[in-house]
Write a protein that holds these residues in place. Structure first.
Motif, PDB file in Angstrom:
ATOM      1  N   VAL A 291       0.847  -1.197   0.000  1.00 53.02           N
ATOM      2  CA  VAL A 291       0.000   0.000   0.000  1.00 53.02           C
ATOM      3  C   VAL A 291       0.882   1.246   0.000  1.00 53.02           C
ATOM      4  N   VAL A 292       0.492   2.230  -0.803  1.00 54.89           N
ATOM      5  CA  VAL A 292       1.027   3.588  -0.659  1.00 54.89           C
ATOM      6  C   VAL A 292      -0.147   4.485  -0.295  1.00 54.89           C
ATOM      7  N   LEU A 293      -0.039   5.165   0.842  1.00 54.12           N
ATOM      8  CA  LEU A 293      -1.102   6.055   1.300  1.00 54.12           C
ATOM      9  C   LEU A 293      -0.801   7.473   0.813  1.00 54.12           C
TER      10      LEU A 293
ATOM     11  N   ILE B 285      -8.815   9.747   7.345  1.00 59.53           N
ATOM     12  CA  ILE B 285      -8.271   8.947   6.240  1.00 59.53           C
ATOM     13  C   ILE B 285      -7.112   8.089   6.721  1.00 59.53           C
ATOM     14  N   GLN B 286      -6.181   8.705   7.430  1.00 54.14           N
ATOM     15  CA  GLN B 286      -4.987   7.993   7.874  1.00 54.14           C
ATOM     16  C   GLN B 286      -5.317   6.860   8.836  1.00 54.14           C
TER      17      GLN B 286
ATOM     18  N   LEU C 225       3.975  -0.906   3.567  1.00 52.76           N
ATOM     19  CA  LEU C 225       3.143   0.287   3.411  1.00 52.76           C
ATOM     20  C   LEU C 225       4.026   1.516   3.516  1.00 52.76           C
ATOM     21  N   LEU C 226       3.784   2.472   2.630  1.00 51.94           N
ATOM     22  CA  LEU C 226       4.485   3.751   2.698  1.00 51.94           C
ATOM     23  C   LEU C 226       3.463   4.856   2.921  1.00 51.94           C
ATOM     24  N   PHE C 227       3.651   5.594   4.002  1.00 57.42           N
ATOM     25  CA  PHE C 227       2.815   6.745   4.324  1.00 57.42           C
ATOM     26  C   PHE C 227       3.484   7.994   3.780  1.00 57.42           C
TER      27      PHE C 227
ATOM     28  N   ILE D 259       2.721   5.125  12.094  1.00 55.84           N
ATOM     29  CA  ILE D 259       3.619   4.187  11.417  1.00 55.84           C
ATOM     30  C   ILE D 259       4.663   3.651  12.397  1.00 55.84           C
ATOM     31  N   GLN D 260       5.262   4.534  13.173  1.00 57.29           N
ATOM     32  CA  GLN D 260       6.270   4.116  14.146  1.00 57.29           C
ATOM     33  C   GLN D 260       5.676   3.210  15.213  1.00 57.29           C
TER      34      GLN D 260
END
Length: 329
Positions: free
Chosen positions: A78-80, A105-106, A121-123, A166-167
């Motif tokens: 996923v790329v957000l 959304i996040q 996944l990349l935010f 993410i962290q």
């Protein structure tokens, strides 16, 4: 009440290398400036199962709908890139909308991705996460070390929350998820609206219309003295795949060009590209924003990525795209 997500087994250790070109890959926001560029680049690199939904098909602010979408599609990657975005006028005028929509959304996407087993996944964040007066060029370690620019603090705080989530997922669930923070991004499919555009598309629209209508002058916001860094969206798309295949760490990584110019110099470049030979005025009653925002890109450069599209060439291509779309206006 939602229970913590499942952790049936420890996820496999991530190993740098090519992503599976046949795996389901969801690009959230695939019709926008950044998402569409990522989609094009992934297609060119052989990814065969790209997944995208328009905001009309899937409102990512709807938690139940977002979870159901992940359950049905089961993306591996996923790329957000989906977000409510806008320039200084839009963010300053509608701060509630920008923090509320982006947080929803996040949280919805990241929670659904975790529950349904997304491997990588990349935010995608924004350079506005850094303090207004951060030392230049801005290193990743500058986050949360000072006061934010007040005209876009609501958007910045939402993005900081995304980095933190993410962290937290990495710590609690051991997933190899990452964050990237680009500088000012521009290119085809940008938002050129009067009220919501960023500085570069706003300048392009203003000078193109002035030339078409034979206007003798153009008036821009602020003093023209702030310095900004501009990254072509196609370079960002390349960087995103590069990070997904080569980086695994809790720290957000900057993505930029390592060069900046003043807004006045940018306006002159746009005017020259458009062919506008009138006069430019500056409305100093309007805010300038952060005085300088240049990213330190040494970390991503050490991973083997550098930008390839020069600013003037990128602006020329963007002007061509915009004028082609608006030739009858």
């Amino acid at each position: 009440m939602n229970q913590p997500g499942p952790t049936a087994s420890k996820p496999p250790r991530w190993v740098a290398g090519q992503l599976d070109r046949e795996a389901a890959f969801y690009i959230a926001g695939h019709r926008g400036l950044v998402g569409s560029a990522i989609w094009r680049h992934l297609q060119s690199r052989g990814f065969s199962r790209l997944v995208g939904q328009t905001s009309e098909q899937l409102d990512l602010r709807d938690r139940s709908a977002t979870s159901a979408f992940f359950a049905a599609t089961r993306p591996r990657y996923v790329v957000l890139a989906a977000a409510r975005v806008g320039g200084i006028l839009a963010v300053d005028t509608y701060p509630v909308d920008f923090i509320s929509d982006n947080l929803q959304i996040q949280v919805n996407v990241l929670d659904a991705a975790r529950v349904h087993g997304v491997e990588r996944l990349l935010f995608l964040g924004s350079s506005c996460i850094y303090p207004k007066f951060a030392p230049q060029p801005i290193a990743e370690e500058s986050i949360l070390t000072g006061t934010l620019e007040p005209t876009n603090d609501s958007y910045a705080i939402a993005k900081i929350a995304g980095i933190t989530q993410i962290q937290a997922v990495r710590r609690q669930y051991g997933l190899s998820w990452i964050s990237a923070m680009p500088s000012n991004v521009y290119g085809p499919r940008d938002n050129f609206s009067l009220d919501e555009s960023h500085v570069l598309p706003a300048l392009i629209r203003r000078y193109v219309q002035a030339k078409r209508h034979g206007s003798p002058s153009v008036t821009n916001w602020g003093s023209g003295t702030p310095r900004r860094e501009f990254l072509h969206v196609d370079d960002l798309a390349v960087a995103i795949l590069h990070l997904l295949e080569n980086y695994d760490g809790p720290q957000q990584l900057n993505v930029g060009t390592g060069c900046d110019i003043t807004i006045q110099e940018l306006a002159e470049m746009v005017a020259r590209t458009v062919g506008f030979d009138g006069t430019t005025h500056w409305d100093t009653t309007k805010p300038d924003g952060t005085p300088r925002k240049l990213l330190d890109i040494s970390k991503i450069a050490a991973l083997g990525w550098t930008p390839s599209i020069a600013l003037e060439a990128g602006i020329s291509a963007t002007v061509d795209w915009y004028t082609g779309r608006t030739s009858s206006q």
